[in-house]
Design a protein around this motif. Structure first.
Motif, short mmCIF file in Angstrom:
data_model
loop_
_atom_site.label_atom_id
_atom_site.label_comp_id
_atom_site.label_asym_id
_atom_site.label_seq_id
_atom_site.Cartn_x
_atom_site.Cartn_y
_atom_site.Cartn_z
N PRO A 309 0.82 -1.23 0.00
CA PRO A 309 0.00 0.00 0.00
C PRO A 309 0.85 1.27 0.00
O PRO A 309 0.51 2.24 -0.69
CB PRO A 309 -0.82 -0.13 1.29
CG PRO A 309 -0.80 -1.57 1.63
CD PRO A 309 0.53 -2.08 1.16
N LEU A 310 1.95 1.26 0.78
CA LEU A 310 2.83 2.44 0.79
C LEU A 310 3.46 2.65 -0.58
O LEU A 310 3.56 3.78 -1.07
CB LEU A 310 3.93 2.26 1.84
CG LEU A 310 3.51 2.38 3.31
CD1 LEU A 310 4.67 2.04 4.22
CD2 LEU A 310 3.00 3.78 3.61
N LYS A 312 2.31 1.75 -3.46
CA LYS A 312 1.30 2.24 -4.41
C LYS A 312 1.08 3.74 -4.24
O LYS A 312 1.00 4.49 -5.23
CB LYS A 312 0.00 1.48 -4.19
CG LYS A 312 -1.11 1.86 -5.17
CD LYS A 312 -2.36 1.03 -4.92
CE LYS A 312 -3.46 1.42 -5.91
NZ LYS A 312 -4.69 0.61 -5.68
N GLU A 313 1.00 4.19 -2.98
CA GLU A 313 0.74 5.61 -2.72
C GLU A 313 1.93 6.48 -3.14
O GLU A 313 1.75 7.52 -3.78
CB GLU A 313 0.43 5.80 -1.23
CG GLU A 313 -0.04 7.20 -0.90
CD GLU A 313 -0.57 7.32 0.51
OE1 GLU A 313 -0.87 8.44 0.94
OE2 GLU A 313 -0.68 6.26 1.19
N SER A 316 2.26 6.53 -6.89
CA SER A 316 1.24 7.40 -7.50
C SER A 316 1.66 8.86 -7.39
O SER A 316 1.52 9.62 -8.36
CB SER A 316 -0.10 7.18 -6.80
OG SER A 316 -1.08 8.08 -7.29
N PHE A 317 2.19 9.25 -6.23
CA PHE A 317 2.66 10.64 -6.06
C PHE A 317 3.79 10.94 -7.05
O PHE A 317 3.80 11.98 -7.70
CB PHE A 317 3.14 10.85 -4.63
CG PHE A 317 3.84 12.16 -4.42
CD1 PHE A 317 3.13 13.33 -4.23
CD2 PHE A 317 5.23 12.23 -4.42
CE1 PHE A 317 3.77 14.54 -4.05
CE2 PHE A 317 5.88 13.43 -4.25
CZ PHE A 317 5.16 14.59 -4.06
N ILE A 530 3.85 12.45 2.70
CA ILE A 530 4.45 11.53 1.72
C ILE A 530 5.90 11.25 2.08
O ILE A 530 6.40 10.12 1.92
CB ILE A 530 4.35 12.11 0.30
CG1 ILE A 530 2.88 12.24 -0.11
CG2 ILE A 530 5.10 11.23 -0.70
CD1 ILE A 530 2.15 10.92 -0.25
N LYS A 533 5.95 8.62 4.72
CA LYS A 533 5.59 7.31 4.15
C LYS A 533 6.72 6.77 3.29
O LYS A 533 6.97 5.56 3.29
CB LYS A 533 4.31 7.45 3.32
CG LYS A 533 3.07 7.69 4.18
CD LYS A 533 1.80 7.75 3.36
CE LYS A 533 0.58 7.94 4.25
NZ LYS A 533 -0.68 7.99 3.50
N ASN A 660 -4.09 9.16 -13.12
CA ASN A 660 -2.87 8.38 -13.18
C ASN A 660 -2.03 8.75 -14.38
O ASN A 660 -2.57 9.01 -15.45
CB ASN A 660 -3.25 6.89 -13.25
CG ASN A 660 -2.04 5.99 -13.21
OD1 ASN A 660 -1.43 5.76 -14.25
ND2 ASN A 660 -1.70 5.49 -12.04
#
Length: 745
Positions: A309-310, A312-313, A316-317, A530, A533, A660
């Protein structure tokens, strides 16, 4: 053996490091397993555990092997702690309490106080470990025996047994021949041993001597079935099933009855046990590492659940930031392209030869006619202002787009109005009688050179400039007065334009250097959330990869591949400025990344209809004479750049921009327009293809190219001196625009 244990220290460190990042509950099963397996890997001794339900004779069997009543035994469940039997020069006991207290006693009587169940059949909670040291030659080989509490009696005892089994090299599972392999025993065999990679197991059947002879044969057959169905990982040639009557064996050993020990099965079991241990001791990795695989898989699965999950986030950023940078970089290229062109145009305009070629005749005549100031404001300043505004347009585009640094205004001042000194006039009744001298242009020389003489000066100016006769020679004395005045006027305008050129180029060069700060852009700093993370993600990935590396080094199979570690976030910074190149070179380099967008021809007939779709840019002024195709192509390119930058601004402002990056990059250029639904729509599209001269179904890129070619061919500005043809061109352009709109929507 010590060296082999030390070789696993890096693997132990990787397991513990990974478990800390998982933030597991201190008392969770996985934490307990990690601690157990870590101690197990670094323990140099070979440990044998006797395992089974209460009252199966575990302590009795161990006492028989040791040859004395070392461990407490009774008819009721007795063992209340995991008792480790190690080698020692004399028989003694060490008790470690949880508060750190250490109790040493000779013999084993103290076990009755600390290592048996209390009256409520509960284990003591204050005991951390129990060790017995015994002078037995089998133990002197670096072997430990582990007497475990009985299972299926109390939950606390089961938990203790389950944990300690994970750290044993060889498990002796004691079976009661009278009630062979109960449901509880089968479940423990599966859950506590097999599923955790513990397969070095020997089955020992007790109490067969208590059965009738005919029952013994039936039990023996069942025992063989149990042993054969369990695939034990023992050295080749050794059975995983033995019969030992524990109590008769202990009695025989205490009496020194060798025959009794043999008939009880103890001697056969001991001989096999010693040989099996000798072989397994030499291959400890094959025994211990499968246990690690099961624990490591759980750790990796938990790490992966936190990493993905991290990842992916953060990914994405990063993709969104890269998409923004790409859009800005493309805009920067387009803006710089237009800016370089505007700088080049102004620089060329300021070149002395170009100024003289374009303006000297008009300027010199204006001096002679006392109209220089009017000409300077109406012509020269107007042209210079337009060229400067072209540059500022691009800089304000850059500022609006990047918001980096507000541009300064470009201001190239015009030189002071020229002054001339008239030569002495020749004596003549037809000549003027006013004295010669320095006369400002503002005062004018027209009144000094009025009538035929003034007209003659103007004529001489045109003649001299056209014939390029400006040098002074021996004939100067013989020249007419108006020719001398004309040469003076020519000279002061040349000085005027020389000053304008030198001063203007210097100002322009300095301004161009400053303008680079406006067109540069930097990436935005990473948000604190971010950043945290990303830091957590990097730690998790490093720990995960270190664990994979250590498992591979120890030759422990794993189903996981290392992560490609996420890099640290580094905001975009502009590249180092290289040596300046010309506009044409940059245009050639940038053309590969530029896209062609719709050019809307702005006629009086279409202005109203297109007012909501056009970019707020002014169309180029129409020339008084018919432009050539090259000029139309240049204008078309400028409009394309304006359209492109405007589209980028709109895109940056739109909510969809946050989509995206992969979706942003999806190219539609090779797809044909969407298929129509009604017959009327089909007819409109067919007609549009026909107007653009295309076959139905071609790509959007081909539609754009056809549109661009037709605009250059039918641009109404090409027919400004041919009203009839211009009207036809306007109608043609209307149809072309409509066709393009239909096919590009």
């Amino acid at each position: 053996m010590q060296k082999q244990s030390e070789s696993y220290q890096d693997l132990v460190n990787a397991l513990k490091s990974a478990s800390k990042l998982l933030n597991l509950e201190r008392n969770s099963q996985l934490v307990q397993d990690i601690n157990t397996i870590s101690h197990y890997l670094t323990n140099p001794n070979f440990q044998i555990a006797v395992f089974g339900p209460f009252n199966h004779g575990k302590s009795t069997l161990l006492n028989a092997i040791l040859g004395n009543r070392t461990l407490p035994i009774d008819l009721i469940p007795t063992t209340g702690a995991a008792i480790t039997v190690k080698y020692g020069s004399d028989l003694r006991t060490r008790i470690m309490l949880r508060d750190g207290t250490e109790i040493y006693r000779s013999g084993t009587e103290i076990l009755q106080q600390y290592a048996i169940l209390d009256g409520n059949r509960q284990m003591r909670q204050d005991v951390a470990s129990v060790e017995v040291f015994c002078p037995h030659p089998f133990l002197a080989r670096g072997i430990e025996l582990l007497d475990l509490p009985g299972t299926n009696d109390r939950e606390a005892q089961d938990i203790l047994v389950r944990d300690r089994l994970l750290s044993t090299d060889l498990v002796v599972q004691l079976l009661d021949a009278r009630k062979l392999m109960t449901l509880g025993e089968r479940e423990n065999l599966r859950d506590w041993l097999l599923d955790r990679g513990i397969k070095t197991v020997i089955f020992v059947a007790n109490f067969i001597n208590l059965l009738e002879p005919e029952e013994q044969q039936q039990v023996q057959n069942r025992l063989l079935f149990v042993a054969e169905s369990f695939r034990a990982e023992l050295p080749p040639g050794f059975s995983n099933l033995y019969r030992v009557d524990a109590l008769p064996a202990l009695r025989a050993r205490l009496k020194g009855d060798a025959a009794g020990a043999t008939s009880s099965g103890l001697a056969t079991f001991e001989a096999a046990l010693q040989n099996i241990v000798t072989i397994l001791q030499q291959n400890r990795g094959d025994v211990r590492l499968p246990r690690v695989q099961a624990i490591a898989s759980q750790i990796q699965l938990n790490l992966q659940a936190k990493i993905d999950p991290l990842l992916k986030e953060v990914k994405s950023f990063d993709e969104k930031e890269n998409a923004k940078i790409e859009v800005k970089q493309k805009a920067a290229n387009l803006i710089q392209q237009g800016l370089n062109k505007s700088f080049t145009e102004l620089r060329n305009w300021l070149e002395l030869t170009n100024l003289l070629k374009k303006y000297q005749t008009e300027a010199t005549v204006a001096i002679a006619e006392d109209k220089f100031k009017t000409w300077q404001i109406g012509t020269l300043k107007k042209d210079l202002s337009e060229l400067q505004l072209n540059i500022m347009k691009w800089l304000y585009q850059a500022y609006e787009f990047f918001k980096e640094e507000r541009p300064e205004d470009l201001s190239i001042p015009l030189p002071s109005e020229p002054q001339i000194t008239l030569p002495p006039k020749p004596g003549s009744n037809n000549d003027l009688t006013e004295p010669a001298g320095a006369v400002a242009v503002g005062g004018g020389i027209g009144w000094l050179l009025g009538g035929p003489v003034g007209a003659a000066v103007v004529g001489s100016i045109s003649y001299l400039l056209n014939k390029n006769i400006q040098e002074t020679d021996d004939k100067s004395a013989q020249e007419s007065y108006h020719q001398q005045v004309a040469k003076i006027c020519i000279g002061v305008t040349e000085d005027y334009f020389t000053e304008l050129s030198n001063q203007g180029l210097a100002i322009l060069g300095e301004f161009e250097y400053k303008a680079k700060r406006v067109t540069r852009f930097s990436g935005s700093p990473e948000p604190l959330e971010i950043a945290h993370k990303r830091q957590d993600l990097q730690q998790l990935q490093i720990s995960f990869n270190q664990l994979v590396q250590q498992l591979s080094k120890a030759k422990v199979p794993t189903n996981y591949q290392p992560y490609r570690e996420t890099p640290k976030y580094i905001p975009y910074t502009p590249p180092v400025e290289k040596e300046q190149t010309t506009y044409s070179q940059k245009e050639k380099a940038n053309n590969s990344t530029s896209s062609t967008y719709r050019y809307s021809y702005k006629t009086a007939e279409t202005n109203q209809a297109n007012s909501n779709q056009r970019v707020n840019t002014s169309p180029p002024p129409k020339a008084s004479t018919s432009p050539n195709p090259a000029e139309v192509d240049t204008n078309f390119r400028n409009w394309e750049i304006d359209q492109e930058i405007a589209r980028m601004k709109a895109e940056m402002r739109s909510p969809g921009y946050q989509a995206n990056k992969q979706q942003q990059k999806t190219s539609q250029s090779n797809k044909a327009p969407q298929q129509p639904k009604t017959q009327a729509e089909k007819d409109k599209i067919t007609r549009a293809y026909s107007i653009l001269g295309l076959q139905p179904g071609v790509s959007i890129n081909e539609v754009k190219q056809a549109y661009k070619s037709l605009v250059k061919k039918w641009h109404p500005d090409l027919f400004v001196n041919q009203p009839q043809l211009q009207k036809q061109a306007q109608e043609k352009m209307r149809l072309i625009n409509e066709a393009y709109t239909i096919l590009s929507d």
